[in-house]
Design an enzyme around this catalytic site. Sequence first.
Site, short mmCIF file in Angstrom:
data_model
loop_
_atom_site.label_atom_id
_atom_site.label_comp_id
_atom_site.label_asym_id
_atom_site.label_seq_id
_atom_site.Cartn_x
_atom_site.Cartn_y
_atom_site.Cartn_z
CB THR A 51 -0.91 0.00 1.25
OG1 THR A 51 -1.55 1.26 1.37
CG2 THR A 51 -0.12 -0.24 2.54
CG ASP A 52 -1.17 4.97 -0.96
OD1 ASP A 52 -1.71 4.31 -0.05
OD2 ASP A 52 -1.77 5.85 -1.61
CD GLU A 53 -3.40 3.52 4.49
OE1 GLU A 53 -3.17 3.33 5.68
OE2 GLU A 53 -4.55 3.57 4.02
CE1 TYR A 66 -3.45 -2.69 5.62
CE2 TYR A 66 -3.30 -0.34 5.13
CZ TYR A 66 -3.36 -1.65 4.70
OH TYR A 66 -3.31 -1.94 3.35
CE LYS A 76 -0.01 -4.65 2.92
NZ LYS A 76 -0.40 -5.99 2.37
P1 NAD Z 1 -9.76 -7.27 1.93
O1 NAD Z 1 -9.78 -6.99 3.39
O2 NAD Z 1 -10.95 -6.97 1.10
O3 NAD Z 1 -9.44 -8.82 1.69
C1 NAD Z 1 -8.43 -9.50 2.39
C2 NAD Z 1 -8.58 -11.00 2.12
O4 NAD Z 1 -7.50 -11.66 2.81
C3 NAD Z 1 -9.88 -11.59 2.66
O5 NAD Z 1 -10.46 -12.45 1.70
C4 NAD Z 1 -9.45 -12.37 3.89
O6 NAD Z 1 -10.24 -13.51 4.19
C5 NAD Z 1 -8.02 -12.76 3.53
N1 NAD Z 1 -7.20 -12.99 4.72
C6 NAD Z 1 -7.07 -12.16 5.79
N2 NAD Z 1 -6.28 -12.73 6.71
C7 NAD Z 1 -5.87 -13.93 6.20
C8 NAD Z 1 -5.03 -14.97 6.68
N3 NAD Z 1 -4.45 -14.90 7.89
N4 NAD Z 1 -4.81 -16.04 5.88
C9 NAD Z 1 -5.40 -16.13 4.66
N5 NAD Z 1 -6.24 -15.18 4.18
C10 NAD Z 1 -6.47 -14.09 4.94
O7 NAD Z 1 -8.46 -6.55 1.38
P2 NAD Z 1 -8.26 -5.74 0.01
O8 NAD Z 1 -8.77 -4.37 0.18
O9 NAD Z 1 -8.71 -6.58 -1.10
O10 NAD Z 1 -6.65 -5.63 -0.01
C11 NAD Z 1 -5.88 -6.69 -0.55
C12 NAD Z 1 -4.42 -6.35 -0.41
O11 NAD Z 1 -4.13 -5.14 -1.10
C13 NAD Z 1 -3.97 -6.13 1.04
O12 NAD Z 1 -2.69 -6.69 1.19
C14 NAD Z 1 -3.93 -4.62 1.18
O13 NAD Z 1 -2.95 -4.25 2.13
C15 NAD Z 1 -3.53 -4.20 -0.22
N6 NAD Z 1 -4.01 -2.87 -0.66
C16 NAD Z 1 -5.32 -2.52 -0.53
C17 NAD Z 1 -5.75 -1.27 -1.02
C18 NAD Z 1 -7.20 -0.86 -0.94
O14 NAD Z 1 -7.52 0.27 -1.29
N7 NAD Z 1 -8.12 -1.69 -0.51
C19 NAD Z 1 -4.85 -0.43 -1.63
C20 NAD Z 1 -3.50 -0.81 -1.74
C21 NAD Z 1 -3.11 -2.04 -1.25
O1 DAU Z 2 -4.18 3.98 0.47
C1 DAU Z 2 -4.42 2.60 0.34
C2 DAU Z 2 -5.27 2.12 1.49
O2 DAU Z 2 -6.59 2.59 1.25
C3 DAU Z 2 -5.26 0.61 1.65
O3 DAU Z 2 -3.95 0.19 1.98
C4 DAU Z 2 -6.24 0.18 2.75
O4 DAU Z 2 -6.27 -1.25 2.82
C5 DAU Z 2 -7.60 0.71 2.40
O5 DAU Z 2 -8.53 0.36 3.42
C6 DAU Z 2 -7.57 2.22 2.20
O6 DAU Z 2 -7.27 2.89 3.47
P1 DAU Z 2 -8.02 4.24 3.91
O7 DAU Z 2 -7.91 4.37 5.37
O8 DAU Z 2 -7.57 5.37 3.05
O9 DAU Z 2 -9.52 3.85 3.43
P2 DAU Z 2 -10.95 4.10 4.12
O10 DAU Z 2 -12.00 3.74 3.11
O11 DAU Z 2 -11.04 3.49 5.46
O12 DAU Z 2 -10.97 5.69 4.31
C7 DAU Z 2 -10.79 6.56 3.20
C8 DAU Z 2 -10.81 7.97 3.72
O13 DAU Z 2 -12.14 8.29 4.15
C9 DAU Z 2 -9.93 8.20 4.95
O14 DAU Z 2 -9.39 9.50 4.90
C10 DAU Z 2 -10.90 8.07 6.13
C11 DAU Z 2 -12.20 8.59 5.54
N1 DAU Z 2 -13.45 7.98 6.04
C12 DAU Z 2 -13.55 6.63 6.06
C13 DAU Z 2 -14.71 6.01 6.46
C14 DAU Z 2 -14.83 4.50 6.50
C15 DAU Z 2 -14.52 8.79 6.37
O15 DAU Z 2 -14.43 10.03 6.33
N2 DAU Z 2 -15.69 8.18 6.77
C16 DAU Z 2 -15.83 6.82 6.83
O16 DAU Z 2 -16.92 6.33 7.22
#
Ligand code: NAD
Ligand code: DAU
Length: 345
Positions: free
Chosen positions: A130-132, A155, A159
């Site tokens: 992630t970019d975080e 988190y 990562k």
């Molecule tokens: P998600 O939470 O939707 O899905 C995670 C999946 O991993 C689920 O199916 C869960 O059952 C599985 N999982 C969790 N713990 C596990 C374990 N111990 N063993 C096996 N499986 C397990 O996540 P996502 O949003 O699809 O993100 C996927 C990946 O991409 C993550 O590594 C996250 O850090 C990264 N990522 C997410 C975002 C985003 O915006 N969502 C952005 C950049 C990177």
């Molecule tokens: O940047 C990549 C990341 O983006 C991934 O690595 C994470 O897995 C993914 O969950 C996401 O993280 P964020 O914390 O940015 O996503 P989230 O949807 O939780 O929140 C997006 C923004 O919106 C953040 O600034 C918090 C705000 N927010 C979030 C929720 C759930 C609100 O204002 N209200 C809300 O109810």
Amino acid sequence: MRILVTGGAGFIGSAVVRLAVARGHEVVNLDALTYAANLANVADAAQSGRYVFEHADIRDRSALDRILARHRPDWIMHLAAESHVDRSIDGPDAFVQTNVIGTFNLLEAARAHWTREGRPDSFRFHHISTDEVFGSLGATGQFTETTPYDPRSPYSASKAGSDHLVRAWAETYGLPVVLTNCSNNYGPYHFPEKLVPVVILKALAGQPIPVYGDGGNVRDWLYVEDHADALLLVVERGQAGRSYNIGGENEARNIDLVRTICAHMDELHPQGAPHARLITFVADRPGHDRRYAIDPSRIRTELGWRPSVTLEEGLRRTVDWYLANRDWWQPLLEREGVGRRLGTG
Ligand code: NAD
Ligand code: DAU
């Protein structure tokens, strides 16, 4: 290729599974099926003869060894993780266990598998991050692949720890790894605890739409199918040992994004319009990163990747999808923690 995808029942992992199967790859989906998982996300892919599901936890090393020996994948794409920042504030333990220890187990299992196979150069361990990990930006600047790590939530720290392990396994053991660090994804099958689906479903229910703090935090949004496309490109053509930043070049303040979604809702679901009247500012997330922005020059110039979906178009498609797929999201609202405020510290 035969690809082992971890976390393939989650949001992004399932997009990777669907695209990989559609492109003719064989996919082994390894997932522990946590609260965030949904096998319905891959129901169509599961109908193909090129898909196998393995119910396993990356914290279980012996299960990983068995699965790798059984399927002998050419590539591993590692997406399994605890992914929600708010949950990491309430319960960091699972984040360290899965994201750090789980990645360590998978690296060790992958190293043993790669060694058994004769250490092929074509093997890839693709770590999806992630970019975080880069921390929080001020008003200007973008994250590049050389930006120093500065994680600020449980988190992102977990990562960052996993990224360091992956790099160490490349340097020390020669494991052919690639890493990607991506910005915020959105689109179909997004679990309803993240901002975009929260806004759509609260608007639909006529309930307050929670915006943290002053709503001025900025995220860089990427349509999930564009991310899946970038990931398959990197695992196939990325240079071993290298990392690639992936982003949509779609920066938006949360409040502006929320207003745009409300405007789409007004058009596509006029009952209850104007939905923006539901916007409610609530207490901020502790340690809330102010701004993320990705410089995607490396993946663009080296691999020729560009996102294909604009933020405007992607949000419209996403709102459409949630309006048409109540059967998918309604049962998820019953899962633990969904629909209530998490991560207030
Ligand atoms: P998600 O939470 O939707 O899905 C995670 C999946 O991993 C689920 O199916 C869960 O059952 C599985 N999982 C969790 N713990 C596990 C374990 N111990 N063993 C096996 N499986 C397990 O996540 P996502 O949003 O699809 O993100 C996927 C990946 O991409 C993550 O590594 C996250 O850090 C990264 N990522 C997410 C975002 C985003 O915006 N969502 C952005 C950049 C990177
Ligand atoms: O940047 C990549 C990341 O983006 C991934 O690595 C994470 O897995 C993914 O969950 C996401 O993280 P964020 O914390 O940015 O996503 P989230 O949807 O939780 O929140 C997006 C923004 O919106 C953040 O600034 C918090 C705000 N927010 C979030 C929720 C759930 C609100 O204002 N209200 C809300 O109810």
